[in-house]
Scaffold this active site. Structure first.
Site, short mmCIF file in Angstrom:
data_model
loop_
_atom_site.label_atom_id
_atom_site.label_comp_id
_atom_site.label_asym_id
_atom_site.label_seq_id
_atom_site.Cartn_x
_atom_site.Cartn_y
_atom_site.Cartn_z
N LYS A 8 36.20 -127.98 25.11
CA LYS A 8 36.66 -128.72 23.92
C LYS A 8 36.48 -127.86 22.66
O LYS A 8 35.81 -126.83 22.70
CB LYS A 8 35.89 -130.03 23.84
N TYR A 48 44.22 -139.06 27.37
CA TYR A 48 43.20 -140.09 27.12
C TYR A 48 43.77 -141.50 27.13
O TYR A 48 43.23 -142.39 26.46
CB TYR A 48 42.47 -139.78 25.81
N ARG A 84 31.78 -132.19 37.66
CA ARG A 84 31.13 -133.30 36.92
C ARG A 84 29.60 -133.13 36.98
O ARG A 84 28.91 -133.43 36.01
CB ARG A 84 31.54 -134.65 37.52
N THR A 90 27.81 -137.96 30.03
CA THR A 90 28.65 -137.94 28.81
C THR A 90 27.84 -137.69 27.54
O THR A 90 28.28 -136.96 26.66
CB THR A 90 29.41 -139.28 28.70
N ARG A 101 26.19 -129.90 29.41
CA ARG A 101 25.95 -130.77 28.25
C ARG A 101 24.47 -130.87 27.92
O ARG A 101 24.08 -130.97 26.76
CB ARG A 101 26.55 -132.15 28.52
N ASN A 115 30.85 -133.19 23.33
CA ASN A 115 30.07 -132.84 24.53
C ASN A 115 30.65 -131.66 25.31
O ASN A 115 30.46 -131.55 26.52
CB ASN A 115 29.87 -134.08 25.40
N HIS A 118 35.41 -131.29 29.30
CA HIS A 118 36.00 -132.40 30.04
C HIS A 118 36.15 -131.97 31.49
O HIS A 118 36.46 -130.81 31.76
CB HIS A 118 37.40 -132.74 29.49
N GLU A 129 46.18 -134.98 35.40
CA GLU A 129 45.80 -134.14 34.26
C GLU A 129 46.26 -132.69 34.46
O GLU A 129 46.70 -132.04 33.50
CB GLU A 129 44.28 -134.18 34.07
P1 DAT Z 1 33.58 -138.15 30.20
O1 DAT Z 1 34.07 -137.09 29.25
O2 DAT Z 1 32.14 -137.93 30.56
O3 DAT Z 1 34.48 -138.37 31.39
P2 DAT Z 1 34.75 -140.58 29.11
O4 DAT Z 1 35.98 -140.22 29.87
O5 DAT Z 1 34.16 -141.94 29.30
O6 DAT Z 1 33.58 -139.51 29.36
O7 DAT Z 1 35.05 -140.45 27.54
C1 DAT Z 1 35.86 -139.42 27.03
C2 DAT Z 1 35.16 -138.80 25.84
O8 DAT Z 1 35.06 -139.77 24.78
C3 DAT Z 1 33.73 -138.38 26.11
O9 DAT Z 1 33.64 -137.10 26.64
C4 DAT Z 1 33.10 -138.50 24.79
C5 DAT Z 1 33.80 -139.67 24.13
N1 DAT Z 1 33.08 -140.94 24.31
C6 DAT Z 1 33.02 -141.69 25.44
N2 DAT Z 1 32.31 -142.81 25.26
C7 DAT Z 1 31.92 -142.79 23.97
C8 DAT Z 1 31.15 -143.68 23.15
N3 DAT Z 1 30.67 -144.83 23.62
N4 DAT Z 1 30.95 -143.33 21.86
C9 DAT Z 1 31.44 -142.18 21.36
N5 DAT Z 1 32.18 -141.32 22.06
C10 DAT Z 1 32.41 -141.60 23.35
MG MG Z 2 36.51 -139.01 31.41
#
Ligand code: DAT
Ligand code: MG
Length: 135
Positions: A8, A48, A84, A90, A101, A115, A118, A129
């Site tokens: 990212k 997303y 992962r 996350t 992370r 973080n 992805h 994706e």
């Molecule tokens: P991951 O990237 O671990 O698959 P995700 O798909 O649930 O997590 O979310 C996508 C991104 O959005 C994640 O990397 C960081 C952000 N994010 C997720 N949940 C969040 C939250 N509750 N508050 C702030 N940012 C968040």
């Molecule tokens: Mg995700």
């Protein structure tokens, strides 16, 4: 088998691309494809889709649009789960030490958690994706 890894904008700005790829390669995975780009809003909206309408959606989009990202098709047996595990959970504050992370990330007080990486979360997400980012 392949997964989509994104370094990212925070990872690119902090010059951590090499460190992230090093961890993937050291684990035994192979970089099959690699591209550095500023993604379009349209691409990110597709990427997303599942988060549309969530409170962090707009900050997430703005963050992901804020600079270059490095997209990687990472290859290996069970690489979707494997990456992962390498990435860690996350929230970087709580991500286990030893993970990308956990070792390289922290909370910077931003609206969306930054973080570093992805990784696709299932076979279906990986296929979808990879097609989006490497069409
Ligand atoms: P991951 O990237 O671990 O698959 P995700 O798909 O649930 O997590 O979310 C996508 C991104 O959005 C994640 O990397 C960081 C952000 N994010 C997720 N949940 C969040 C939250 N509750 N508050 C702030 N940012 C968040
Ligand atoms: Mg995700």
């Amino acid at each position: 088998m392949q997964t989509l890894v994104l370094c990212k904008p925070d990872a690119v700005r902090r010059n951590l691309i090499g460190e992230i790829i090093r961890r993937c390669e050291q684990k035994g995975y192979v970089v099959a494809k690699l591209a550095k780009l500023v993604p379009s809003r349209q691409l990110l909206a597709q990427h997303y889709l599942e988060h549309e309408g969530k409170p962090f959606y707009e900050p997430l989009m703005e963050f992901m649009l804020s600079g270059e990202v490095v997209a990687i098709a990472l290859e290996g047996e069970r690489v979707i789960e494997g990456f992962r595990a390498l990435a860690g959970s996350t929230e970087p504050t709580l991500a286990a030490p030893g993970t990308i992370r956990g070792d390289l990330g922290r909370d910077w007080g931003t609206k969306v958690v930054q973080n570093l990486v992805h990784g696709s979360d299932s076979d279906e997400s990986a296929a979808r994706e990879l097609a989006l980012w490497f069409s």
